[in-house]
Design an enzyme around this catalytic site. Structure first.
Site, PDB file in Angstrom:
ATOM      1  CB  SER A  94      10.488  19.372  23.731  1.00  0.00           C
ATOM      2  OG  SER A  94       9.454  19.878  22.923  1.00  0.00           O
ATOM      3  CG  HIS A 229       9.569  16.178  19.403  1.00  0.00           C
ATOM      4  ND1 HIS A 229      10.322  17.315  19.196  1.00  0.00           N
ATOM      5  CD2 HIS A 229       8.939  16.361  20.589  1.00  0.00           C
ATOM      6  CE1 HIS A 229      10.158  18.154  20.212  1.00  0.00           C
ATOM      7  NE2 HIS A 229       9.331  17.595  21.067  1.00  0.00           N
TER       8      HIS A 229
END
Length: 256
Positions: A94, A229
């Site tokens: 990320s 995610h």
């Protein structure tokens, strides 16, 4: 400015001094070096894992958070200088993928080409989305809603008010630098790039991940895992296996 202290920036949870390569792990927004403890244990002694600790959290919680992704990248590069005696692979998840990209740019500009960049859970640097809602400007409840949605934090921790007071400033600060990041056009990397994503991740589409290919003249590959995610939590064994294979393959290619 971020203070440069190699001891503060780099944690080695399973030192592998005889390993031929090093893996530099860069955490997500609000994350810390300890997130990569399982990676270090699994990959030692074949790979020496260096887990990066950003300022503003855990043992660095009394330091101010960085003002930009570029500032973080410069701090990481300065801290890595003593560790560049063998090839390094950069692995960022990320926000960490953005930092890894900027670190790789700095290293290549200085004449050190990384063995590879592994960008997890993040769209390519040049791919942007309209920012209708800036997470770092939300109140604490709104910030916690974002954390819950991404499912990367143990829900029990979110009910601990004392702990929340400790971690929310770092989470807010990290979201601020992510949301203020602006890609600066420049020469592509020359090292291999591997993109890893979850198939239901709201933060990155398959097409956005594929655009990482535009940022290197080296080989590009992409792997899609089941999950959101934080797919790498449930797919840890397969992710670590893939990283190890990637390092082995790229190292063998360089040797040839």
């Amino acid at each position: 400015m971020v203070s440069v202290d190699t001891g503060a920036w780099i944690h080695r949870y399973a030192p592998a001094p005889d390993a031929p390569t090093r893996l530099v792990c860069l955490p997500h927004a609000g994350g810390s070096a300890s997130f990569f403890l399982p990676v270090a244990r699994a990959m030692s002694p074949e790979t020496d894992v260096l887990s990066i600790q950003y300022p503003g959290r855990q043992d660095r919680r009394h330091e101010p958070c960085a003002d930009s992704i570029e500032e973080l990248a410069h701090g990481v590069v300065d801290a890595l200088t003593p560790w560049l005696d063998r090839p390094v692979t950069l692995f960022g998840h990320s926000m960490g993928a953005m930092v890894a990209f900027e670190v790789a740019r700095l290293l290549e500009d200085a004449g050190t080409v990384p063995l590879g960049v592994i960008a997890s859970g993040r769209r390519a640097p040049s791919r942007t989305r309209p920012q209708q809602d800036l997470v770092h400007l939300r109140d604490d409840r709104g910030l916690m809603d974002e954390i819950r949605q991404l499912e990367g934090t143990d829900a029990r921790l979110l009910e601990d008010e004392e702990l929340l007071r400790m971690i929310l400033p770092a989470i807010r600060g990290d979201h601020r630098v992510v949301e203020r990041y602006v890609y600066r056009p420049g020469p592509p990397l020359t090292c291999p790039v591997l993109s890893l994503i979850g198939d239901t991740d709201p933060q990155v589409t398959d097409d956005e991940a594929s655009s990482w290919a535009e940022h290197t003249t080296g080989p590009f590959t992409k792997t899609v895992f089941p999950g959101g995610h934080f797919y790498l939590n449930s797919q840890a064994a397969d992710v670590i296996r893939l990283i190890s294979e990637h390092i082995h393959t790229t190292r063998a290619a360089v040797a040839r």
